[in-house]
Design a protein around this motif. Structure first.
Motif, PDB file in Angstrom:
ATOM      1  N   MET A  71       0.522  -1.381  -0.523  1.00  0.00           N
ATOM      2  CA  MET A  71       0.266   0.354  -0.008  1.00  0.00           C
ATOM      3  C   MET A  71       1.189   1.436  -0.241  1.00  0.00           C
ATOM      4  N   VAL A  72       0.688   2.161  -0.238  1.00  0.00           N
ATOM      5  CA  VAL A  72       1.280   3.674  -0.478  1.00  0.00           C
ATOM      6  C   VAL A  72       0.211   4.178   0.067  1.00  0.00           C
ATOM      7  N   GLU A  73       1.142   5.315   0.636  1.00  0.00           N
ATOM      8  CA  GLU A  73      -0.132   6.948   1.318  1.00  0.00           C
ATOM      9  C   GLU A  73      -0.147   8.259   0.590  1.00  0.00           C
ATOM     10  N   LEU A  74      -0.412   8.581  -0.338  1.00  0.00           N
ATOM     11  CA  LEU A  74      -0.253  10.188  -0.551  1.00  0.00           C
ATOM     12  C   LEU A  74      -1.274  11.041  -0.087  1.00  0.00           C
ATOM     13  N   GLN A  75       0.088  12.146   0.690  1.00  0.00           N
ATOM     14  CA  GLN A  75      -0.566  13.359   1.187  1.00  0.00           C
ATOM     15  C   GLN A  75       0.334  14.440   0.369  1.00  0.00           C
ATOM     16  N   PHE A  76      -1.040  15.063  -0.180  1.00  0.00           N
ATOM     17  CA  PHE A  76      -0.425  16.519  -0.919  1.00  0.00           C
ATOM     18  C   PHE A  76      -0.302  17.424  -0.196  1.00  0.00           C
ATOM     19  N   ILE A  77       0.777  18.336   0.030  1.00  0.00           N
ATOM     20  CA  ILE A  77       1.363  19.016   1.255  1.00  0.00           C
ATOM     21  C   ILE A  77       0.193  20.562   1.075  1.00  0.00           C
ATOM     22  N   GLY A  78       0.872  20.609  -0.746  1.00  0.00           N
ATOM     23  CA  GLY A  78       0.193  21.653  -1.081  1.00  0.00           C
ATOM     24  C   GLY A  78       1.463  21.802  -2.705  1.00  0.00           C
ATOM     25  N   HIS A  79       0.001  22.911  -3.444  1.00  0.00           N
ATOM     26  CA  HIS A  79       1.260  22.942  -5.040  1.00  0.00           C
ATOM     27  C   HIS A  79       1.157  21.942  -5.297  1.00  0.00           C
ATOM     28  N   SER A  80       2.752  21.978  -5.617  1.00  0.00           N
ATOM     29  CA  SER A  80       3.009  20.126  -6.139  1.00  0.00           C
ATOM     30  C   SER A  80       3.683  19.384  -5.577  1.00  0.00           C
ATOM     31  N   ALA A  81       3.465  19.868  -4.239  1.00  0.00           N
ATOM     32  CA  ALA A  81       4.272  19.173  -3.623  1.00  0.00           C
ATOM     33  C   ALA A  81       3.605  17.681  -2.942  1.00  0.00           C
ATOM     34  N   PHE A  82       3.938  17.275  -2.679  1.00  0.00           N
ATOM     35  CA  PHE A  82       3.410  15.739  -2.328  1.00  0.00           C
ATOM     36  C   PHE A  82       4.697  14.442  -1.347  1.00  0.00           C
ATOM     37  N   TYR A  83       4.287  13.759  -1.045  1.00  0.00           N
ATOM     38  CA  TYR A  83       4.944  13.201   0.270  1.00  0.00           C
ATOM     39  C   TYR A  83       4.186  11.791   0.077  1.00  0.00           C
ATOM     40  N   LEU A  84       4.838  10.528  -0.840  1.00  0.00           N
ATOM     41  CA  LEU A  84       4.550   8.896  -0.658  1.00  0.00           C
ATOM     42  C   LEU A  84       5.429   8.438   0.782  1.00  0.00           C
ATOM     43  N   ARG A  85       3.984   7.481   1.266  1.00  0.00           N
ATOM     44  CA  ARG A  85       4.775   6.767   2.093  1.00  0.00           C
ATOM     45  C   ARG A  85       4.410   5.237   1.956  1.00  0.00           C
ATOM     46  N   THR A  86       5.129   4.429   1.495  1.00  0.00           N
ATOM     47  CA  THR A  86       5.379   2.892   1.663  1.00  0.00           C
ATOM     48  C   THR A  86       6.298   2.425   2.443  1.00  0.00           C
ATOM     49  N   ASP A  87       5.602   1.461   3.565  1.00  0.00           N
ATOM     50  CA  ASP A  87       6.538   0.759   4.691  1.00  0.00           C
ATOM     51  C   ASP A  87       7.833   1.727   5.398  1.00  0.00           C
ATOM     52  N   ASP A  88       8.490   1.746   5.123  1.00  0.00           N
ATOM     53  CA  ASP A  88       9.344   1.982   5.971  1.00  0.00           C
ATOM     54  C   ASP A  88      10.317   3.789   4.991  1.00  0.00           C
ATOM     55  N   THR A  89       9.497   3.818   4.316  1.00  0.00           N
ATOM     56  CA  THR A  89      10.368   4.510   3.094  1.00  0.00           C
ATOM     57  C   THR A  89       9.608   6.228   2.528  1.00  0.00           C
ATOM     58  N   GLY A  90       9.486   7.354   3.213  1.00  0.00           N
ATOM     59  CA  GLY A  90       9.464   8.487   3.008  1.00  0.00           C
ATOM     60  C   GLY A  90       9.831   8.584   1.881  1.00  0.00           C
ATOM     61  N   ILE A  91       9.222   9.790   0.478  1.00  0.00           N
ATOM     62  CA  ILE A  91       9.431   9.549  -0.200  1.00  0.00           C
ATOM     63  C   ILE A  91       8.701  11.199  -0.954  1.00  0.00           C
TER      64      ILE A  91
END
Ligand code: NI
Ligand code: MN
Length: 223
Positions: free
Chosen positions: A1-21
């Motif tokens: 599973m991937v969790e995608l967070q919209f930070i705002g504007h064009s910025a995004f944060y993806l979270r999967t297992d132990d990884t943050g992108i």
């Protein structure tokens, strides 16, 4: 599973297992950004050098040792300023412990905040946990999106819709059809006056089999 967070504007944060992108981490100078700056960051992708995309990439990389992956000239700029960065270019698959990335050209310009030439502007597709997430960066509509849809088949397409600097709503509808993604996440709108739009107009124009996922800054969605 991937969790995608919209930070705002064009910025995004993806979270999967132990990884943050992070993608295009324009945070501290972004009036609408909502993000927990203590979040884990392993990798940072920057689509082009403009301040509203390069954002905090260099300080975050310095603080966390996260690797910035960007077009060669932009990556060099980051390395020269003390970040950890790897320069890539358009076209091939780049492997990571969590999946892979592929850069495509965007029809846009790219220079850093001090005016340094930053190579070509790009879009990036991340393959994470069997989900292919396409972040278009800043771009106008271009026909390669049809090819990207045919060959690489993104599941989720994150598209600029605010106009003025990028494509607007009408072009985003065409891009969505060409890319073939069943979920569209709009970005690069309503952060400041020049790019104010009514995103509900986009919802009305999209075919009924394409879902518009308009996230508020700070909001998350899982795939
Ligand atoms: Ni730009
Ligand atoms: Mn921009």
């Amino acid at each position: 599973m991937v969790e995608l967070q919209f930070i705002g504007h064009s910025a995004f944060y993806l979270r999967t297992d132990d990884t943050g992108i992070l993608i295009d981490p324009f945070i501290s100078q972004n009036p609408v950004a909502k993000f927990d700056t203590n979040s884990k960051v392993n990798d940072i992708f920057v689509t082009h050098g403009h301040a509203d995309h390069l954002g905090d990439a260099i300080p975050i990389s310095k603080r966390t040792s996260a690797m910035i992956t960007a077009i060669f000239e932009l990556a060099n700029y980051c390395t020269q300023r003390g970040a950890t960065a790897q320069g890539v270019n358009i076209g091939s698959e780049i492997k990571f412990p969590w999946g892979s990335a592929r850069f495509f050209s965007a029809t846009h310009s790219s220079s850093t905040p001090d005016g340094t030439y930053a190579g070509c502007a790009s879009s990036v597709m991340l393959s994470v946990d069997r989900m292919k997430i396409f972040h278009a960066g800043d771009t106008g509509l271009h026909r390669e999106m049809k090819t990207i849809g045919e060959i690489y088949k993104p599941d989720v397409a994150i598209l600029p819709v605010g106009g003025f600097y990028t494509m607007g709503i009408e072009e985003a509808v065409i891009a969505a059809k060409w890319l073939g993604a069943k979920k569209i996440i709009p970005m690069h709108y309503n952060s400041f006056d020049a790019i104010k739009i009514d995103v509900e107009k986009l919802r009305k124009l999209l075919p009924s089999d394409i879902e518009l996922l308009a996230l508020e800054p700070g909001e998350k969605s899982s795939f």
